[in-house]
Design a protein around this motif. Sequence first.
Motif, PDB file in Angstrom:
ATOM      1  N   ASN A 295     -24.388  33.963-106.967  1.00 53.26           N
ATOM      2  CA  ASN A 295     -25.040  33.736-105.447  1.00 53.26           C
ATOM      3  C   ASN A 295     -23.774  33.357-104.671  1.00 53.26           C
ATOM      4  N   CYS A 296     -22.854  32.970-105.152  1.00 45.66           N
ATOM      5  CA  CYS A 296     -21.917  32.458-104.066  1.00 45.66           C
ATOM      6  C   CYS A 296     -20.596  33.468-104.327  1.00 45.66           C
ATOM      7  N   PRO A 297     -20.569  34.652-103.530  1.00 48.65           N
ATOM      8  CA  PRO A 297     -19.547  35.694-103.698  1.00 48.65           C
ATOM      9  C   PRO A 297     -18.154  35.223-103.411  1.00 48.65           C
ATOM     10  N   LEU A 298     -17.934  34.155-102.568  1.00 46.88           N
ATOM     11  CA  LEU A 298     -16.703  33.892-102.067  1.00 46.88           C
ATOM     12  C   LEU A 298     -16.052  32.753-103.212  1.00 46.88           C
ATOM     13  N   ILE A 299     -17.099  32.276-103.957  1.00 43.15           N
ATOM     14  CA  ILE A 299     -16.483  30.832-104.655  1.00 43.15           C
ATOM     15  C   ILE A 299     -15.181  31.266-105.236  1.00 43.15           C
ATOM     16  N   THR A 300     -14.026  29.938-105.219  1.00 40.72           N
ATOM     17  CA  THR A 300     -12.881  30.207-105.876  1.00 40.72           C
ATOM     18  C   THR A 300     -12.523  29.277-106.777  1.00 40.72           C
ATOM     19  N   GLU A 301     -13.182  28.019-106.859  1.00 36.88           N
ATOM     20  CA  GLU A 301     -12.948  26.719-107.711  1.00 36.88           C
ATOM     21  C   GLU A 301     -14.375  26.421-108.216  1.00 36.88           C
ATOM     22  N   ILE A 302     -14.501  26.344-109.358  1.00 33.22           N
ATOM     23  CA  ILE A 302     -15.743  25.499-109.830  1.00 33.22           C
ATOM     24  C   ILE A 302     -15.315  24.460-110.868  1.00 33.22           C
ATOM     25  N   ARG A 303     -15.850  23.287-110.681  1.00 38.12           N
ATOM     26  CA  ARG A 303     -15.698  22.090-111.751  1.00 38.12           C
ATOM     27  C   ARG A 303     -17.040  21.798-112.327  1.00 38.12           C
ATOM     28  N   LYS A 326     -10.943  31.635-109.312  1.00 36.59           N
ATOM     29  CA  LYS A 326      -9.316  31.304-109.355  1.00 36.59           C
ATOM     30  C   LYS A 326      -9.298  30.258-110.465  1.00 36.59           C
ATOM     31  N   PHE A 327     -10.082  29.369-110.177  1.00 38.90           N
ATOM     32  CA  PHE A 327      -9.979  27.847-110.669  1.00 38.90           C
ATOM     33  C   PHE A 327     -11.221  27.291-111.535  1.00 38.90           C
ATOM     34  N   LEU A 328     -10.979  27.003-112.665  1.00 35.46           N
ATOM     35  CA  LEU A 328     -12.338  26.866-113.533  1.00 35.46           C
ATOM     36  C   LEU A 328     -11.916  25.888-114.584  1.00 35.46           C
ATOM     37  N   TYR A 329     -12.581  24.600-114.222  1.00 35.30           N
ATOM     38  CA  TYR A 329     -12.607  23.312-114.813  1.00 35.30           C
ATOM     39  C   TYR A 329     -13.620  23.106-115.618  1.00 35.30           C
ATOM     40  N   LEU A 330     -13.538  22.928-117.082  1.00 35.71           N
ATOM     41  CA  LEU A 330     -14.857  22.746-118.190  1.00 35.71           C
ATOM     42  C   LEU A 330     -14.407  21.769-118.991  1.00 35.71           C
ATOM     43  N   ALA A 331     -13.555  20.959-118.826  1.00 39.54           N
ATOM     44  CA  ALA A 331     -13.182  19.879-119.538  1.00 39.54           C
ATOM     45  C   ALA A 331     -14.363  18.975-120.168  1.00 39.54           C
ATOM     46  N   GLN A 332     -14.219  18.603-121.412  1.00 39.77           N
ATOM     47  CA  GLN A 332     -15.359  17.804-122.017  1.00 39.77           C
ATOM     48  C   GLN A 332     -16.622  18.568-122.100  1.00 39.77           C
ATOM     49  N   PRO A 349     -11.726  38.007-114.144  1.00 40.77           N
ATOM     50  CA  PRO A 349     -10.514  38.595-114.554  1.00 40.77           C
ATOM     51  C   PRO A 349      -9.288  38.114-113.753  1.00 40.77           C
ATOM     52  N   ASN A 350      -9.492  37.442-112.681  1.00 32.86           N
ATOM     53  CA  ASN A 350      -8.492  36.912-111.924  1.00 32.86           C
ATOM     54  C   ASN A 350      -8.270  35.324-111.868  1.00 32.86           C
ATOM     55  N   LEU A 351      -8.612  34.713-112.958  1.00 32.64           N
ATOM     56  CA  LEU A 351      -8.550  33.541-113.045  1.00 32.64           C
ATOM     57  C   LEU A 351      -7.160  32.998-113.060  1.00 32.64           C
ATOM     58  N   GLU A 352      -6.571  31.924-112.249  1.00 31.29           N
ATOM     59  CA  GLU A 352      -5.259  31.338-112.408  1.00 31.29           C
ATOM     60  C   GLU A 352      -5.104  29.990-112.884  1.00 31.29           C
ATOM     61  N   MET A 353      -6.351  29.509-113.244  1.00 29.42           N
ATOM     62  CA  MET A 353      -6.091  28.075-113.775  1.00 29.42           C
ATOM     63  C   MET A 353      -7.528  27.766-114.732  1.00 29.42           C
TER      64      MET A 353
END
Length: 528
Positions: A295-303, A326-332, A349-353
């Motif tokens: 639903n958020c087509p411009l999202i670049t970073e999710i924590r 590009k940035f996905l934080y899924l620690a713990q 497919p375009n994940l950078e981190m």
Amino acid sequence: MPPSSSSKNSRYHQQLTSIKIARPFTGGINAILSQIASFDLPSLQSLDISDQYSFPSHGLRQFSQKFPTLKSLICSHTRPDLVLIAECFPNLEEIDVSHISVSSDADLQVKALASGLKKLRKVDLTGNFILADSSVFTLCQNCVSLEELAVHETVSLSNIGIANAIRQRPQLRSLAVRGDNVTLEFIDALVSLKCLTCLHLSDSHISDEALCALADGVLQFRELSLRECSGYQYSGISCLLRNCNNLQYLDLQGTQFLNDECVIELSLLLANLKVVNLSENEELTVLSLFAIMRNCPLITEIRMEDTEVGKQKLQEDCLVVNYHLKFLYLAQNSWLDDGCVTMLASICPNLEMMDLSNCGRVSVGVVEVLGRCCKIQCMDLSHLECDLSHFQFRVNFEVPTLFVLNLSGLSISNEELSIISKNCFNLKELKLDHCYKITANGVKQVVKNCKQLRMISLYYCKKVSSDIVSWMVLARPSLRNIRAPRYTRHIADKRDHFLRHGCFVEWIPKVNSELTREASLGRFHDFT
């Protein structure tokens, strides 16, 4: 003829705009500032001397004589003399004096700063616990160009004091504050700031009524943070977000009521969202993650750290490929497993981190990420808690885009490390802390294969001798930072020798013994 090295350096100096002193710099920081002052640096605008053991008053005086027009000064986590700063750099536009150690005259120092630096546009006073309301009022009153103010984690300030202060600067665009019990009077002060686009509240108690009053103020936020805030419910936050059509950054970490249903509904209001933090919300699952992606087509970073991602399964026909993330934080995330990680790699497919540190069930999925995400630059795989005894971390294909890799706490062997270094040959930063199986032979393979390596961390690598440090400094000239496995006198004695080769070597102080000064200076605070 090719240009000489001196002419190259001259051109570089002409273009240099910022200088950051290594933290902590264990040489004479006064001397290094004096030496910098002897260079011709016409474009220099910013100086960062954060995390230093002592404040270089003498060096800054000499530095200021050469660069009186400096625009930005960062000296967080130090013990600065604010009066001296105001005298030396009257043209400062940005100053960061967050988390500083100040004496009982802190208010006098801040007021001196406000009186001497009238061109300030951006001030960060975060974490200064004995700051008084009157200091912030003077700052806002005197600094007529002030646009950004950060005073969060400052428990000594009151709502009324902050409200009175910000009313002096109606052109404020950004405010970061610990609101405590947010009152309607404080909300009225916020609403009066018609240019306010960034609001960061933290650890505050705010009611639905207050959020709705803020929504009625017709403020168009681009950034909104309610991190660890309490007192409000879904009706309050939804009321506010319905009036924030241009919101690009949202932080709802540690929200007490948030669940998947709430996130799914809120995501429909956030068409322009680019960055979201939903960490430490224990009821959120992968349903929330995919609602944001869909639903958020411009999202670049999710924590979404420390949530329940992985516990809920999704049907494959519900998945949508997201090319912006590009940035996905899924620690713990203790429920996250290889199946979920592989699925994420296929639809992002375009994940950078990607941060998978401290995840309980992830193993071979990390290799799938490296293989499917052709733009991956950084991966944090530290302290994966799964049983790796049956899994060999083999990257049998080239990953030329990977620059930063954290393998701390993993049970990897020299053979696996050698394969990684051959196929991830462009690594610039590699962390191997607490990797108990690797030896000097494995480390040497990394140093030989990774020709751009700038930082390697070997803290508590029990089978790696500290003697390898000298070899690494000479074998790989690109190295700028080495964290040795342990303290030895051999390393301490050669510290200056390593610095002359351009490499800052750190070590773990000796345990259960009296530390020498050299050992204590080798302690490391943070590397970014």
